[in-house]
Design an enzyme around this catalytic site. Structure first.
Site, PDB file in Angstrom:
ATOM      1  N   GLU A  34       0.880  -1.162   0.000  1.00 11.15           N
ATOM      2  CA  GLU A  34       0.000   0.000   0.000  1.00 11.15           C
ATOM      3  C   GLU A  34       0.921   1.216   0.000  1.00 11.15           C
ATOM      4  OE1 GLU A  34      -2.777   0.289   3.261  1.00 11.15           O
ATOM      5  OE2 GLU A  34      -3.455   2.249   2.554  1.00 11.15           O
ATOM      6  N   ARG A 258       4.501 -12.537   9.916  1.00  7.62           N
ATOM      7  CA  ARG A 258       5.122 -11.238   9.811  1.00  7.62           C
ATOM      8  C   ARG A 258       6.494 -11.285  10.478  1.00  7.62           C
ATOM      9  NH1 ARG A 258       3.258  -5.889   9.365  1.00  7.62           N
ATOM     10  NH2 ARG A 258       1.394  -6.632   8.327  1.00  7.62           N
ATOM     11  N   LYS A 268       4.274   0.951   9.477  1.00 10.13           N
ATOM     12  CA  LYS A 268       4.451   2.212   8.765  1.00 10.13           C
ATOM     13  C   LYS A 268       3.862   3.374   9.551  1.00 10.13           C
ATOM     14  CE  LYS A 268       2.988   0.228   4.976  1.00 10.13           C
ATOM     15  NZ  LYS A 268       2.492  -0.054   3.629  1.00 10.13           N
TER      16      LYS A 268
HETATM   17  P1  ATP Z   1       2.647  -2.089   7.994  1.00  4.32           P
HETATM   18  O1  ATP Z   1       1.856  -2.651   9.109  1.00  4.32           O
HETATM   19  O2  ATP Z   1       4.103  -2.025   8.261  1.00  4.32           O
HETATM   20  O3  ATP Z   1       2.113  -0.811   7.488  1.00  4.32           O
HETATM   21  P2  ATP Z   1       1.341  -3.485   5.901  1.00  4.32           P
HETATM   22  O4  ATP Z   1       1.111  -4.944   5.932  1.00  4.32           O
HETATM   23  O5  ATP Z   1       0.188  -2.608   6.137  1.00  4.32           O
HETATM   24  O6  ATP Z   1       2.549  -3.169   6.849  1.00  4.32           O
HETATM   25  P3  ATP Z   1       1.572  -3.348   3.082  1.00  4.32           P
HETATM   26  O7  ATP Z   1       2.098  -2.260   2.259  1.00  4.32           O
HETATM   27  O8  ATP Z   1       0.136  -3.648   3.042  1.00  4.32           O
HETATM   28  O9  ATP Z   1       2.023  -3.034   4.556  1.00  4.32           O
HETATM   29  O10 ATP Z   1       2.423  -4.668   2.842  1.00  4.32           O
HETATM   30  C1  ATP Z   1       2.766  -5.189   1.591  1.00  4.32           C
HETATM   31  C2  ATP Z   1       3.124  -6.630   1.746  1.00  4.32           C
HETATM   32  O11 ATP Z   1       4.214  -6.779   2.643  1.00  4.32           O
HETATM   33  C3  ATP Z   1       1.966  -7.413   2.338  1.00  4.32           C
HETATM   34  O12 ATP Z   1       1.814  -8.611   1.631  1.00  4.32           O
HETATM   35  C4  ATP Z   1       2.376  -7.631   3.750  1.00  4.32           C
HETATM   36  O13 ATP Z   1       1.811  -8.793   4.261  1.00  4.32           O
HETATM   37  C5  ATP Z   1       3.890  -7.692   3.662  1.00  4.32           C
HETATM   38  N1  ATP Z   1       4.495  -7.271   4.931  1.00  4.32           N
HETATM   39  C6  ATP Z   1       4.322  -6.106   5.570  1.00  4.32           C
HETATM   40  N2  ATP Z   1       4.988  -6.078   6.739  1.00  4.32           N
HETATM   41  C7  ATP Z   1       5.622  -7.273   6.842  1.00  4.32           C
HETATM   42  C8  ATP Z   1       6.471  -7.877   7.829  1.00  4.32           C
HETATM   43  N3  ATP Z   1       6.817  -7.234   8.942  1.00  4.32           N
HETATM   44  N4  ATP Z   1       6.927  -9.112   7.585  1.00  4.32           N
HETATM   45  C9  ATP Z   1       6.603  -9.763   6.462  1.00  4.32           C
HETATM   46  N5  ATP Z   1       5.812  -9.266   5.501  1.00  4.32           N
HETATM   47  C10 ATP Z   1       5.309  -8.039   5.680  1.00  4.32           C
HETATM   48 MG    MG Z   2      -1.543  -3.281   4.639  1.00  9.37          MG
END
Ligand code: ATP
Ligand code: MG
Length: 555
Positions: A34, A258, A268
């Site tokens: 995102e 994660r 983020k």
């Molecule tokens: P955050 O909580 O850090 O904002 P998010 O999951 O909302 O992370 P996205 O941009 O939606 O961020 O993530 C893109 C991809 O990266 C998704 O498939 C997500 O599952 C993966 N991802 C995000 N954070 C992690 C993590 N700490 N470990 C492994 N994969 C991750």
């Molecule tokens: Mg997300």
């Protein structure tokens, strides 16, 4: 002989699918960020996983921006995410945007309305929450649940046309208000948001929810293995429900744990707070766990990939020790970084029997780990800079450096013996006086002497100056997010320490932004982007050894 690595659980699934001929044995993954922030090291695991699987199984991996929330998303983030993925060493097969599917998603929603499987609800967010029920009690039906298909279609079209204000209406899937999985109790599909979108501008005022965008986007792209993190496991039945009811390509969701890292935060939202509240200078501050921060700090992309490969993937949440990442960084830099001499905390060493005005140029090996690393020229003269810590007024027994009567080798030059020192009025040592042995010249040493210590030095007349930024952990505790109170209460106040003027070998003056080097005996460093002509700035990437672990043990 190479050791066969055992398959991880996703590889097992994929190999079984290939063997069974599912989707013609095709493997198609996607990385779906995102664009509401910069990528961090957690994302790197997901990137390595998705791109890695596609590569391993001769498949494809899409880069899909999951841009369905206009409020938090920005084009600046899109550009940086692309840049970070490329820098990590991956190339996507297609660059796609969920927002490109808005029309199709709208049509999918209308299809579900047409099948009596979705309805427009006038309830407020509070009312919807209040009628959700709980894990032990069923929810209650909305009074708008039984609107006719015609009325729903008309209202949904009016929602799109901008007839209603934010929050006035929503579109919900008509599933089961008593479903044991709360996510299936008539989940929201669309909400009204009169907001400008970074790509579609003001074309839309209704936006699909994650659950009604993600699976459908996967399906549109014919993704075979849609890999996400564990918190989405309960969303999987809903993911499947939409796909089944629409009768579209059956993408399948798989979850893995994660990844978290000690002494930092990963969400983020939290990283944005650190930036906005100026606890760090920017998203790419070298202390940040972002890909751009690590790049600026001097972490090589190969080391980050090695780290992701080493930790592998798991089915259970865990927190990985940051020293594992640092280990990978050191291992890589040890092989690739050229060594230079830099004196961070200088005192003068005067070679009293070396003629005033004389100079010699020594060839110094760039990297003892790299047989093709070559050599560079280092000038030597009567007055040198050495590290303050390499001299002791009253040397202890095991001190194999300088103190009156002690001998040491000056790296790539001569053996010197300390004869005395000078102090200023405040009692600080200002100069160390030594004599050198001309026959002890490196590479042609006929002195017959062996000395235990070798120290680095820089010729004072030839030295250039630079600023050095020393970094430490951004947080004082292993898992700031799980501590009481605000995670920001646990910020390490000493996470950055600036040395405004250090002395470096003249050869280093040609270093450029991003260059990764070792300051002998001091650690790995990288030229920061804040450098200007004539003013180099180095970031300390990592120490040579894991000093932190030692500190902690001392307690
Ligand atoms: P955050 O909580 O850090 O904002 P998010 O999951 O909302 O992370 P996205 O941009 O939606 O961020 O993530 C893109 C991809 O990266 C998704 O498939 C997500 O599952 C993966 N991802 C995000 N954070 C992690 C993590 N700490 N470990 C492994 N994969 C991750
Ligand atoms: Mg997300």
């Amino acid at each position: 002989m190479s050791e066969e690595k055992s398959l991880n659980f996703l590889e097992e699934i994929i190999e079984a699918d290939i063997a069974a001929g599912t989707h013609g044995g095709r493997v198609h993954t996607r990385f779906p960020p995102e664009p509401n922030g910069y990528l961090h090291i957690g994302h790197a695991t997901s990137i390595c996983l998705n791109f890695g699987l596609a590569k391993k199984y001769n498949g494809q991996c899409n880069l899909r921006f999951d841009d369905t929330n206009p409020v938090t998303e920005e084009t600046e983030y899109v550009e940086n995410i692309k840049n970070d993925i490329k820098w990590l060493g991956f190339t996507w097969d297609n660059e796609l945007y969920a927002s490109d599917y808005f029309e199709q998603l709208y049509n999918f929603a209308a299809t579900l309305i047409g099948k009596g499987l979705a309805y427009v609800d006038d309830s407020t967010a509070e009312q919807i929450a209040a009628t959700k029920g709980s894990t032990t009690a069923p929810g209650t039906d909305s009074p708008y649940r039984n609107r006719s298909i015609e009325e729903n279609l008309q209202l949904f079209a009016e929602m799109r046309a901008g007839k209603y204000k934010d929050g006035e209406k929503t579109l919900r899937a008509k599933i089961d208000m008593a479903h044991p999985n709360l996510l299936l109790r008539d989940p929201l599909m669309y909400r009204i948001k009169h907001e400008h979108h970074h790509r579609t501008g003001n074309q839309w005022c209704i936006y699909p929810m994650y659950d009604f965008a993600h699976g459908q986007s996967d399906s549109i792209e014919k993704i075979t293995h849609s890999i996400c993190t564990l918190e989405f496991i309960h969303h999987r039945p809903l993911y499947n429900w939409f796909i089944e009811q629409l009768g579209i390509f059956p993408s399948h969701q798989y979850e893995f744990a994660r990844r978290n890292l000690t002494y930092t935060v990963m969400s983020k939202r939290k990283l944005l707070q650190l930036v906005n509240e100026k606890h760090v200078t920017a998203w790419d501050d070298p202390r940040m766990p972002t890909i751009s921060g690590m790049r600026r700090r001097g972490y090589p992309p190969e080391a980050i990939r090695q780290f992701c490969d080493t930790i592998g993937i798991a089915k259970r949440e865990n927190i990985v020790d940051i020293s594992m990442l640092e280990f990978c960084v050191r291992e890589n830099l040890n092989k690739t970084a050229n060594r230079f001499m830099a004196v961070l905390d200088p005192i003068k060493l005067i070679v009293t029997n070396y003629p005033e005005g004389q100079e010699e140029i020594f060839d110094v090996e760039n990297n003892p780990e790299d047989p093709n690393g070559g050599t560079r020229k280092a000038p030597f003269s009567r007055t040198l800079w050495i590290e303050r810590e390499d001299f002791m007024e009253n040397p202890t027994k095991k001190f194999f450096r300088l103190g009156v009567g002690l001998k040491v080798r000056l790296k790539a030059a001569y053996i010197v013996q300390c004869e005395g020192f000078a102090k200023d009025d405040a009692g600080n040592v200002t100069e160390v006086h030594c004599t050198y042995l001309p026959e002890s010249k490196s590479g042609n040493d006929t002195s017959g002497l062996t000395v235990k210590g070798t120290i680095h030095w820089v010729s004072a007349a030839h030295a250039k100056t630079a600023e050095v930024r020393m970094y430490d952990r951004l947080f004082r505790v292993e898992d700031p997010s799980s501590e009481d109170g605000d995670f920001k209460d646990y910020i390490n106040p000493e996470s950055m320490h600036v040395l405004p003027e250090v002395y470096i070998e003249p050869e280093l003056a040609n270093a450029r932004e991003g260059d990764r080097i070792q300051f002998m005996r001091k650690g790995y460093f990288c030229v920061d982007k804040d450098s200007a002509p004539g003013k180099l700035i180095f970031n300390r990437t990592v120490t040579l050894k894991d000093a932190w672990a030692k500190e902690q043990k001392k307690g």
